[in-house]
Design a protein around this motif. Structure first.
Motif, PDB file in Angstrom:
ATOM      1  N   PRO A 122       0.809  -1.120  -0.179  1.00 50.20           N
ATOM      2  CA  PRO A 122       0.006  -0.032  -0.016  1.00 50.20           C
ATOM      3  C   PRO A 122       0.734   1.188   0.003  1.00 50.20           C
ATOM      4  CG  PRO A 122      -1.058  -1.485   1.546  1.00 50.20           C
ATOM      5  CD  PRO A 122       0.372  -2.143   1.142  1.00 50.20           C
ATOM      6  N   VAL A 123       0.388   2.256  -0.748  1.00 52.36           N
ATOM      7  CA  VAL A 123       1.204   3.671  -0.806  1.00 52.36           C
ATOM      8  C   VAL A 123       1.277   4.093   0.591  1.00 52.36           C
ATOM      9  CG1 VAL A 123       0.457   3.982  -3.267  1.00 52.36           C
ATOM     10  CG2 VAL A 123      -0.826   4.845  -1.322  1.00 52.36           C
ATOM     11  N   GLU A 124       0.498   3.854   1.549  1.00 52.47           N
ATOM     12  CA  GLU A 124       0.689   4.624   2.815  1.00 52.47           C
ATOM     13  C   GLU A 124       2.124   4.188   3.427  1.00 52.47           C
ATOM     14  OE1 GLU A 124      -3.385   4.357   1.683  1.00 52.47           O
ATOM     15  OE2 GLU A 124      -1.996   2.775   2.047  1.00 52.47           O
ATOM     16  N   LEU A 215       4.180   1.493  11.959  1.00 51.00           N
ATOM     17  CA  LEU A 215       2.734   1.207  12.532  1.00 51.00           C
ATOM     18  C   LEU A 215       1.652   1.249  11.518  1.00 51.00           C
ATOM     19  CD1 LEU A 215       3.404   3.559  15.750  1.00 51.00           C
ATOM     20  CD2 LEU A 215       3.278   0.910  15.607  1.00 51.00           C
ATOM     21  N   SER A 216       1.984   1.763  10.308  1.00 50.60           N
ATOM     22  CA  SER A 216       1.044   1.717   9.200  1.00 50.60           C
ATOM     23  C   SER A 216       0.476   0.436   8.907  1.00 50.60           C
ATOM     24  CB  SER A 216       1.649   2.385   8.197  1.00 50.60           C
ATOM     25  OG  SER A 216       2.703   1.855   7.341  1.00 50.60           O
ATOM     26  N   ASN A 217      -0.868   0.219   8.501  1.00 58.16           N
ATOM     27  CA  ASN A 217      -1.477  -0.957   8.321  1.00 58.16           C
ATOM     28  C   ASN A 217      -0.940  -1.636   6.952  1.00 58.16           C
ATOM     29  OD1 ASN A 217      -2.957  -0.498  10.619  1.00 58.16           O
ATOM     30  ND2 ASN A 217      -4.658   0.747   9.288  1.00 58.16           N
ATOM     31  N   PRO A 309       3.076   5.433  -9.076  1.00 56.69           N
ATOM     32  CA  PRO A 309       1.945   5.251  -8.265  1.00 56.69           C
ATOM     33  C   PRO A 309       1.104   6.649  -8.099  1.00 56.69           C
ATOM     34  CG  PRO A 309       4.171   5.512  -7.130  1.00 56.69           C
ATOM     35  CD  PRO A 309       4.516   5.438  -8.631  1.00 56.69           C
ATOM     36  N   LYS A 310      -0.162   6.353  -7.690  1.00 60.39           N
ATOM     37  CA  LYS A 310      -1.059   7.420  -7.406  1.00 60.39           C
ATOM     38  C   LYS A 310      -1.092   7.510  -5.788  1.00 60.39           C
ATOM     39  CE  LYS A 310      -5.509   9.514  -7.826  1.00 60.39           C
ATOM     40  NZ  LYS A 310      -6.789   9.428  -8.296  1.00 60.39           N
ATOM     41  N   VAL A 311      -0.387   8.368  -5.280  1.00 57.52           N
ATOM     42  CA  VAL A 311      -0.273   8.526  -3.592  1.00 57.52           C
ATOM     43  C   VAL A 311      -1.478   9.347  -3.057  1.00 57.52           C
ATOM     44  CG1 VAL A 311       2.052   8.373  -3.823  1.00 57.52           C
ATOM     45  CG2 VAL A 311       1.218  10.673  -3.825  1.00 57.52           C
TER      46      VAL A 311
END
Length: 572
Positions: A122-124, A215-217, A309-311
């Motif tokens: 994931p971009v997160e 900590l990001s999912n 990527p599209k953030v």
């Protein structure tokens, strides 16, 4: 000699259709932290940065990915302003510089960093960091407690005495873990003028940013791995018949427009190809597909487009605006004096409504001098020599009677015609062009660090940095190279390439009388590669400016064993 370009005929299937999912913990992951030389900048300033690329499980520095992408976004307009690719050096270090436009508005912007491998997740999980341009306050984001990392983090001691008035300074660095054992590693160090650059507790440091990514999912399972580790740059595509028929044993011709080198490959039974290239920013490759006989009739060459990527940008707000007027004034003053001792010419005459130039240099950086399209001075000039000398260049003749373009201090000029580099031997051709064929001219004066982004290096015998000249021809003008743009079998390919390394300029005032220009630097020293020895020690040396009295020193990085190090102190 290592080959920098070769052919790979491939069928890429990393995970076949219907493959089982992969456990999250079974897939290696990367994390990035972007370290910059200071927490805020002025319009037209240079952002010196290093990307710390780490293994997410061990925190140890890694370089499985040879390229890191860094983007600058305007969070208010939600637009991409710049994108650059940084290639690791021989020590696995990712460092470069980003030039802010002169017309950028004050406010908070977002830096995004990632590798191609990180696009599988994931971009997160990318690195997101605020970048503040003075005029609207400082960035304010969500603070994250960093006790987890700081508990096991390293400790640094930096000792030295503050110097003034261009005197030399020495800083001794000692890095150790929590038990006092020395830590070997390659860290990044910045020294700024503390009277105008204050530490920003909300800006975040390497501990907080790495913890946020930790900590990001992340899903428990991953269904596919689409992007491999990027160890090289590839141009991919296919050669096929334009009427749908299959071509037997097609050939592919590749010409590097920057170096003039060319290669020819036989594709065998495959129509798909991947060419591994050495692709610095701005390089154009001319490619042509042919039949085995060399003929191009009914042959079509298709090049795959690069994707990015599209953030989803985090929204950073601004705190109450502090008094940053002193910083802005000092930064802008230094930019003015960076232009060396050349006479500043009048601003380019603007005719009518400003439009986006049809042609510009491959870095899209505003040139300090030049002639825009429609400037009447181009039409009025009798010769190219008249145009170039009016911009501050000089025309000389070598021993065999050929003319070449140089500068008053003999630093030299690197010339690009329609973004193709011209050798010195071809300057005579450039000078023979009639001004009526010229669309526009862009000139970057010599002895500026930014010229390194265009591939120039200091002259060995003098240490001077050559100027860079871009000349763009009108459509329909005779061009030195025959180009076959209309053939289906031909493609002119310019993809995002890696940015040339740029070294931070730190003046050496061995003789204070030799340079009388005022020195108002806000960043006194930036070194993305401070390597400690087996005892955890290193020493750096630099010179004070005219106005610096107190210094903010910041050391960040990760040791070889994965110990996170962040240290900041004031020396006065």
């Amino acid at each position: 000699m290592k080959r920098l370009l070769y052919l790979i005929v491939f069928v890429l299937t990393l995970l076949p259709a219907g493959a089982q999912t992969i456990a999250r913990d079974a897939v290696p992951q990367e994390r990035i932290y972007l370290q910059t030389d200071k927490p805020y900048y002025a319009a037209g300033d240079t952002v010196w940065l290093r990307a710390h690329l780490l293994d997410a499980a061990t925190n140890e520095p890694v370089s499985r990915s040879r390229f890191v992408y860094v983007e600058l976004h305007n969070q208010e307009a939600y637009t991409l302003m710049q994108r650059m690719m940084i290639r690791s050096d021989e020590d696995g270090i990712f460092a470069n510089a980003l030039l802010l436009p002169k017309e950028i508005k004050g406010g908070v912007y977002t830096l995004v960093a990632y590798t191609q491998w990180m696009r599988n997740f994931p971009v997160e999980r990318f690195c997101y960091q605020p970048l503040t341009v003075v005029g609207g306050g400082r960035a304010r984001g969500h603070r994250i407690a960093a006790e987890l990392l700081s508990q096991y983090g390293g400790r640094a001691t930096i000792s030295g005495e503050a110097a003034t008035d261009r005197a030399p300074m020495t800083l001794d660095i000692d890095v150790r873990d929590k038990d006092g054992n020395p830590l070997h590693g390659i860290y990044a160090l910045s020294v700024t003028d503390y009277d105008v650059v204050k530490p920003d507790s909300l800006f975040g440091d390497i501990r907080q940013n790495l913890l946020r990514q930790q900590l990001s999912n992340l899903p428990d399972t991953i269904t596919s791995i689409t992007f491999p580790y990027q160890e090289e740059q590839l141009i991919t595509g296919r050669v096929k018949g334009s009427l749908g028929q299959r071509i037997k044993k097609p050939h592919l011709l590749v010409v590097n427009g920057r170096t003039g080198q060319q290669w020819e490959f036989e594709l065998g039974d495959s129509i798909r190809f991947a060419v591994a290239v050495d692709n610095p920013e701005g390089t154009t490759f001319q490619m042509e597909g042919t039949r085995r006989s060399g003929k191009t009739s009914f042959v079509e060459l298709k090049i795959d487009s690069l994707t990015f990527p599209k953030v989803t940008l985090p929204h950073y707000q601004l705190t109450d605006s502090p008094d940053l007027a002193a910083f802005r004034t000092q930064a802008q003053t230094q930019q003015m004096y960076n232009r060396e001792s050349y006479i500043e010419l009048p601003e380019v005459l603007k005719i009518g409504k400003m439009q986006k130039p049809l042609k510009s240099n491959f870095m899209s950086i505003e040139a300090p001098r030049g002639f825009q399209e429609g400037d009447p001075r181009i039409e009025r000039a009798a010769t190219m020599q008249q145009l170039l000398t009016s911009l501050g260049m000089r025309i000389k003749t070598n021993g065999v009677g050929d003319q070449y373009i140089t500068t008053p201090d003999r630093a030299g000029v690197k010339v690009y015609l329609d973004n193709f580099v011209e050798s010195t031997e071809e300057h005579s051709y450039i000078l023979s062009l009639p001004p009526t064929d010229i669309r526009s001219i862009e000139y970057f004066t010599p002895n500026n660090a930014i010229n390194g982004l265009f591939g120039v290096r200091p002259v060995s015998y003098s240490g001077k940095v050559p100027g860079v000249l871009f000349i763009f021809l009108k459509d329909g003008s005779e061009i030195v190279r025959a180009r076959a743009k209309d053939r289906l079998s031909f493609a002119s390919v310019r993809q995002l390439g890696y940015r040339w390394p740029v070294e931070f300029y730190s003046p050496q005032y061995t003789d204070k009388r030799a340079d009388t220009r005022p020195d108002h630097r806000t960043t006194l020293y930036w070194n993305p590669k401070v390597e400690t020895d087996a005892n955890g020690k290193a020493t750096v040396r630099f010179y004070a400016s005219d106005v610096s009295r107190r210094y903010l020193v910041t050391l960040e990085g990760v040791s070889d064993d994965g110990t996170v190090v962040h240290h900041q102190q004031v020396i006065e």
